[in-house]
Design a protein around this motif. Structure first.
Motif, mmCIF file in Angstrom:
data_model
loop_
_atom_site.group_PDB
_atom_site.id
_atom_site.type_symbol
_atom_site.label_atom_id
_atom_site.label_comp_id
_atom_site.label_asym_id
_atom_site.label_seq_id
_atom_site.Cartn_x
_atom_site.Cartn_y
_atom_site.Cartn_z
ATOM 1 N N CYS A 1 3.320 -0.978 -6.931
ATOM 2 C CA CYS A 1 2.696 0.116 -6.205
ATOM 3 C C CYS A 1 3.204 1.427 -6.788
ATOM 4 O O CYS A 1 4.388 1.718 -6.723
ATOM 5 C CB CYS A 1 3.029 0.036 -4.718
ATOM 6 S SG CYS A 1 2.393 1.456 -3.826
ATOM 7 N N CYS B 1 4.689 4.138 -4.275
ATOM 8 C CA CYS B 1 6.035 3.904 -3.740
ATOM 9 C C CYS B 1 7.029 3.525 -4.833
ATOM 10 O O CYS B 1 8.217 3.421 -4.567
ATOM 11 C CB CYS B 1 6.003 2.783 -2.706
ATOM 12 S SG CYS B 1 4.798 3.048 -1.418
ATOM 13 N N HIS C 1 2.848 -4.801 2.165
ATOM 14 C CA HIS C 1 3.351 -3.506 1.730
ATOM 15 C C HIS C 1 2.325 -2.394 1.916
ATOM 16 O O HIS C 1 2.639 -1.344 2.472
ATOM 17 C CB HIS C 1 3.798 -3.574 0.265
ATOM 18 C CG HIS C 1 4.108 -2.233 -0.299
ATOM 19 N ND1 HIS C 1 5.298 -1.580 -0.048
ATOM 20 C CD2 HIS C 1 3.369 -1.388 -1.041
ATOM 21 C CE1 HIS C 1 5.263 -0.397 -0.633
ATOM 22 N NE2 HIS C 1 4.108 -0.253 -1.251
ATOM 23 N N HIS D 1 4.493 2.727 2.925
ATOM 24 C CA HIS D 1 3.430 2.912 1.933
ATOM 25 C C HIS D 1 2.415 3.940 2.412
ATOM 26 O O HIS D 1 2.009 4.823 1.664
ATOM 27 C CB HIS D 1 2.756 1.579 1.644
ATOM 28 C CG HIS D 1 1.579 1.704 0.735
ATOM 29 N ND1 HIS D 1 1.722 1.836 -0.625
ATOM 30 C CD2 HIS D 1 0.252 1.759 0.994
ATOM 31 C CE1 HIS D 1 0.516 1.955 -1.150
ATOM 32 N NE2 HIS D 1 -0.389 1.915 -0.201
HETATM 33 ZN ZN LIG Z 1 3.217 1.458 -1.697
#
Ligand SMILES: [Zn+2]
Length: 156
Positions: free
Chosen positions: A96, A99, A112, A118
């Protein structure tokens, strides 16, 4: 001439119908075959003193597979323009970008992206994006004003 055109159209219609029947017939034959094969397998298992296989179990597995496929589709859709999926030998999984986090599998990844951290990071990155768009708009508006009123100096 018109009659023959009509005639061929009708033939296609019947042909379609025949194909459909054939497909259904094939599906039924396949099902019957599978059922008979299972009977054979279970007869063999009985000889070996093993418990029989139940067809029901196979049917239960199918919706789970479909659900899994759908979850993966959601993950892919969510990725568009925002998140990168990476497969690296060092840290395999789903990355991701918002993040800077790697999730080990798609289920974790799904957790997530639905998670608070997130959502917060996505909110922040969206704010930044928005701010940069606004600043570009401001700059364009400023340039437009300058063009419309060139006699007015900015540093007067
Ligand atoms: Zn994330």
């Amino acid at each position: 001439m018109a009659g023959s055109a009509y005639g061929s159209g009708k033939a296609q219609d019947t042909d379609f119908r025949r194909k459909w029947d054939k497909a259904e017939y094939a599906a039924r034959a396949k099902e019957r075959e599978a059922r008979e094969r299972l009977l054979d397998i279970n007869a063999e298992r009985k000889r070996q003193g093993l418990p029989p296989i139940h067809r029901k179990k196979e049917e239960e597995d199918e919706p789970k597979q479909a659900l899994k496929a759908r979850e993966e589709k959601i993950v892919l859709d969510a990725n568009v323009g925002k998140i990168q999926v990476v497969q690296s030998a060092r840290q395999p999984g789903f990355y991701c970008k918002a993040c800077d986090t790697v999730c080990k599998d798609s289920a974790n990844y799904l957790d997530h992206i639905n998670g608070r951290k997130h959502q917060m990071n996505m909110g922040v990155s969206m704010k930044i994006e928005r701010a940069s768009v606004d600043s570009v708009k401001d700059r364009l508006a400023m340039l437009k004003r300058k063009k419309e009123a060139p006699e007015k100096t900015e540093y007067g």
